[in-house]
Design a protein around this motif. Structure first.
Motif, PDB file in Angstrom:
ATOM      1  N   GLU A   1       0.848  -1.177   0.000  1.00 57.18           N
ATOM      2  CA  GLU A   1       0.000   0.000   0.000  1.00 57.18           C
ATOM      3  C   GLU A   1       0.886   1.230   0.000  1.00 57.18           C
ATOM      4  OE1 GLU A   1      -2.462  -0.200   3.394  1.00 57.18           O
ATOM      5  OE2 GLU A   1      -3.489  -2.002   2.735  1.00 57.18           O
ATOM      6  N   GLY A   2       0.580   2.171  -0.868  1.00 60.09           N
ATOM      7  CA  GLY A   2       1.304   3.431  -0.857  1.00 60.09           C
ATOM      8  C   GLY A   2       0.882   4.233   0.349  1.00 60.09           C
ATOM      9  N   THR A   3       1.808   4.814   1.058  1.00 57.81           N
ATOM     10  CA  THR A   3       1.467   5.523   2.285  1.00 57.81           C
ATOM     11  C   THR A   3       0.614   6.751   1.993  1.00 57.81           C
ATOM     12  OG1 THR A   3       3.572   6.702   2.186  1.00 57.81           O
ATOM     13  CG2 THR A   3       3.478   4.717   3.546  1.00 57.81           C
ATOM     14  N   ASP A   4       0.895   7.461   0.904  1.00 62.18           N
ATOM     15  CA  ASP A   4       0.093   8.646   0.576  1.00 62.18           C
ATOM     16  C   ASP A   4      -1.337   8.248   0.251  1.00 62.18           C
ATOM     17  OD1 ASP A   4       2.271  10.279   0.930  1.00 62.18           O
ATOM     18  OD2 ASP A   4       2.818  10.299  -1.190  1.00 62.18           O
TER      19      ASP A   4
ATOM     20  N   ARG B   1      -2.881   5.497   1.085  1.00 62.13           N
ATOM     21  CA  ARG B   1      -3.509   4.945   2.289  1.00 62.13           C
ATOM     22  C   ARG B   1      -3.952   6.063   3.227  1.00 62.13           C
ATOM     23  NH1 ARG B   1      -5.856   0.267   4.189  1.00 62.13           N
ATOM     24  NH2 ARG B   1      -5.999   0.540   6.422  1.00 62.13           N
ATOM     25  N   ASP B   2      -3.112   7.089   3.386  1.00 63.75           N
ATOM     26  CA  ASP B   2      -3.468   8.212   4.247  1.00 63.75           C
ATOM     27  C   ASP B   2      -4.703   8.939   3.714  1.00 63.75           C
ATOM     28  OD1 ASP B   2      -1.366   7.649   5.925  1.00 63.75           O
ATOM     29  OD2 ASP B   2      -0.024   9.158   5.056  1.00 63.75           O
ATOM     30  N   LYS B   3      -4.774   9.115   2.408  1.00 61.54           N
ATOM     31  CA  LYS B   3      -5.937   9.792   1.814  1.00 61.54           C
ATOM     32  C   LYS B   3      -7.210   8.968   2.018  1.00 61.54           C
ATOM     33  CE  LYS B   3      -3.370  12.275  -1.721  1.00 61.54           C
ATOM     34  NZ  LYS B   3      -3.082  12.405  -3.154  1.00 61.54           N
ATOM     35  N   VAL B   4      -7.088   7.662   1.843  1.00 66.48           N
ATOM     36  CA  VAL B   4      -8.254   6.789   2.030  1.00 66.48           C
ATOM     37  C   VAL B   4      -8.699   6.818   3.487  1.00 66.48           C
ATOM     38  CG1 VAL B   4      -9.047   4.388   1.999  1.00 66.48           C
ATOM     39  CG2 VAL B   4      -7.768   5.301   0.061  1.00 66.48           C
TER      40      VAL B   4
ATOM     41  N   GLU C   1     -12.492   8.479   7.684  1.00 69.79           N
ATOM     42  CA  GLU C   1     -12.737   9.132   8.972  1.00 69.79           C
ATOM     43  C   GLU C   1     -13.707  10.304   8.808  1.00 69.79           C
ATOM     44  OE1 GLU C   1      -8.958  10.208  10.592  1.00 69.79           O
ATOM     45  OE2 GLU C   1      -8.460   8.156  11.139  1.00 69.79           O
ATOM     46  N   GLU C   2     -13.576  11.038   7.705  1.00 64.49           N
ATOM     47  CA  GLU C   2     -14.485  12.161   7.455  1.00 64.49           C
ATOM     48  C   GLU C   2     -15.912  11.665   7.243  1.00 64.49           C
ATOM     49  OE1 GLU C   2     -15.427  15.973   7.385  1.00 64.49           O
ATOM     50  OE2 GLU C   2     -13.304  15.501   7.295  1.00 64.49           O
TER      51      GLU C   2
END
Length: 80
Positions: free
Chosen positions: A28-31, A33-36, A41-42
């Protein structure tokens, strides 16, 4: 003998490429994954709850600061 070696080599290369492609696909790409995670969460409302808690903490600190200032003003007025 070279025919058997060639087939074994080709099979080994194919297995290696298959393993590499499966391994790379599972990363998984960290960027990304962070966006997902951020979007989830939103959508789930977690961010709103976190904002509410932060705002509540900030209001508590402001109230404490104002109470301290009023006490200092009272003490200053009493000293006069």
């Amino acid at each position: 003998m070279s025919g058997a070696f060639g087939r074994t080599l080709k099979t080994g290369v194919l297995v290696f490429l298959l393993c590499v492609s499966l391994g790379a696909g599972g990363c998984e790409g960290t960027d990304t994954r962070d966006k997902v995670d951020d979007t989830v969460e939103e959508m789930a409302g977690k961010k709103n709850v976190d904002r509410y808690k932060k705002m509540k903490e900030d209001l508590g600190e402001i109230q404490t600061q104002q109470t301290e200032k009023y006490q200092q003003l009272d003490e200053a007025a009493d000293d006069k």
